[in-house]
Design a protein around this motif. Structure first.
Motif, short mmCIF file in Angstrom:
data_model
loop_
_atom_site.label_atom_id
_atom_site.label_comp_id
_atom_site.label_asym_id
_atom_site.label_seq_id
_atom_site.Cartn_x
_atom_site.Cartn_y
_atom_site.Cartn_z
N ASP A 1 16.43 4.38 -12.56
CA ASP A 1 15.93 3.12 -12.01
C ASP A 1 17.11 2.27 -11.58
O ASP A 1 17.81 1.69 -12.41
N ARG A 2 17.35 2.19 -10.28
CA ARG A 2 18.50 1.44 -9.78
C ARG A 2 18.27 -0.06 -9.74
O ARG A 2 19.16 -0.80 -9.33
N LYS A 3 17.14 -0.53 -10.16
CA LYS A 3 16.92 -1.96 -10.29
C LYS A 3 17.16 -2.44 -11.72
O LYS A 3 17.05 -3.63 -12.00
N ASP B 1 21.11 -1.22 -1.55
CA ASP B 1 20.54 -1.12 -2.87
C ASP B 1 20.38 -2.51 -3.48
O ASP B 1 20.81 -3.51 -2.92
N SER B 2 19.81 -2.57 -4.66
CA SER B 2 19.57 -3.85 -5.31
C SER B 2 20.89 -4.49 -5.75
O SER B 2 21.91 -3.81 -5.89
N GLU C 1 21.74 -5.42 -8.58
CA GLU C 1 22.17 -4.93 -9.89
C GLU C 1 23.33 -3.95 -9.77
O GLU C 1 24.22 -3.92 -10.62
#
Length: 384
Positions: free
Chosen positions: A311-313, A362-363, A365
């Motif tokens: 989960d890249r968030k 990407d996010s 985060e």
């Protein structure tokens, strides 16, 4: 008697032929093995898809630090409050390095800008990048950053991860042949000197190294500090790092790399340790040490599975993209001038190729810090 003599002659002839046959066989086997090793190296370097840091990739990656070094919120201050007087905004507390979610990410975000400008002066937004550097790393701002470390409760602030990135930024500026480099170096110098002093004061007190796969990792902190000391000729710092690294790691054997990564790691404890030992030991000594420390890496069939991000968030789970980049740069450090470990290049590039496509877009985060890791890994690949 004649028959006996003929028999002996025939026997000697057969023995001679058999000996020649075995010599020929050994020669053929040697040539075949040598050819196999050559082809194996050729397969790794020529047939594996190698990612390179070219101008187009630099244009893509430079957007990450440019989009975060001026972003004040969200922000993780990581400070200890001594009273209501410490309740200030991130920009008030850290006028130079207030962006990118936390202090150390802002520091290495600025390092990213310098690194990319040095390599690619034809970047589209050079003037904008330089203005950002000059505005943030001003003399006034850096003196305020220094003052923060003299606060009663924050003397160990960012030890040693943020310290290491300050010295990496200082090293990058020191080796930059540009009109603004000297100004930036002079402005940053009070903070650089402060961090060098903190290393010299702290390392003798550290009885045991921190072997975590996150910020406090001692080997990582020593590695970047060593690079700065060697580049700038800081002998006291270099001697201290060599002494303490040997004290911490010289007797280590059989590092449990199969336990890596832990759930939130962005550094490999085993490979990061090997990276600092590669720097401080003569080649023969390092090879002997490394053979005992990670003997399995000499196997040409050795495999190291990439860190899988589910989960890249999630700001913690995305750390595993970082472990992929840091593993790669550590492997490039280790194999430099050691051809018997060339097969590890494939592992390094597998790790870069897994995480690199996910950064831009990407996010936040991951975007606020992973760009620096990607750039450093790609720089290491170029310098290998």
């Amino acid at each position: 008697m004649l028959f006996y003599g003929f028999f002996c002659l025939l026997l000697d002839y057969n023995i001679l032929m058999m000996r020649n046959f075995f010599i020929l066989l050994l020669v053929l086997l040697f040539v075949a093995c040598d050819k196999t090793d050559t082809n194996r190296s050729k397969n790794i370097t020529d047939q594996f898809p190698l990612v390179t840091l070219d101008l187009e990739e630099a244009k893509r990656l430079v957007s990450l630090p440019m989009n975060c070094v001026g972003v004040e919120f969200p922000n993780k201050l990581g400070q200890t409050l001594g009273g209501t007087e410490d309740l200030k905004s991130p920009k008030e507390l850290h006028p130079a390095f207030y962006g990118c979610f936390d202090w150390h990410s802002s520091v290495h975000g600025h390092w990213s800008l310098v690194s990319l400008l040095k390599q690619f002066p034809a970047l589209d937004n050079v003037s904008e990048i330089k203005k950002k550097l000059v505005d943030n790393i001003s003399k006034e701002n850096i003196l305020k950053e220094v003052d923060y470390f003299y606060g009663k409760y924050n003397k160990s602030y960012e030890r040693t991860y943020g310290w290491a990135w300050v010295l990496k930024l200082a090293e990058e500026i020191h080796t930059w042949d540009d009109d603004i480099a000297k100004e930036l170096e002079n402005n940053l110098q009070p903070l650089t000197d402060l961090i060098v002093g903190k290393y010299l004061d702290f390392l003798p007190k550290l009885t045991y190294p921190v072997r975590a796969g996150e910020h406090p990792n001692t080997a990582f902190g020593l590695t970047f500090a060593w690079d700065y000391a060697k580049t700038t000729g800081n002998q006291p710092l270099q001697a201290m790092i060599e002494k303490r690294a040997k004290y911490f790691y010289l007797s280590d054997v059989n590092c449990p790399i199969s336990w890596e990564p832990s759930g939130y790691d962005f550094l490999s404890p085993c490979l990061q340790e090997a990276a600092i030992m590669k720097r401080i030991l003569p080649t023969i000594e390092f090879k002997n040490w490394f053979d005992l420390f990670l003997p399995q890496l000499k196997d040409v069939n050795y495999r190291l599975i990439v860190g899988d991000v589910s989960d890249r968030k999630d700001g913690k789970l995305v750390h595993l993209d970082g472990v992929n980049f840091s593993r790669a740069w550590a492997l490039f450090d280790i194999i430099k001038d050691l051809p018997e470990y060339d097969h590890l290049k494939k592992i390094a590039y597998e790790h870069i190729n897994y995480s690199l496509p996910n950064l831009v877009g990407d996010s936040y985060e991951g975007g606020h810090w992973l760009g620096s890791f990607a750039i450093y890994a790609l720089n290491s690949a170029r310098n290998e």
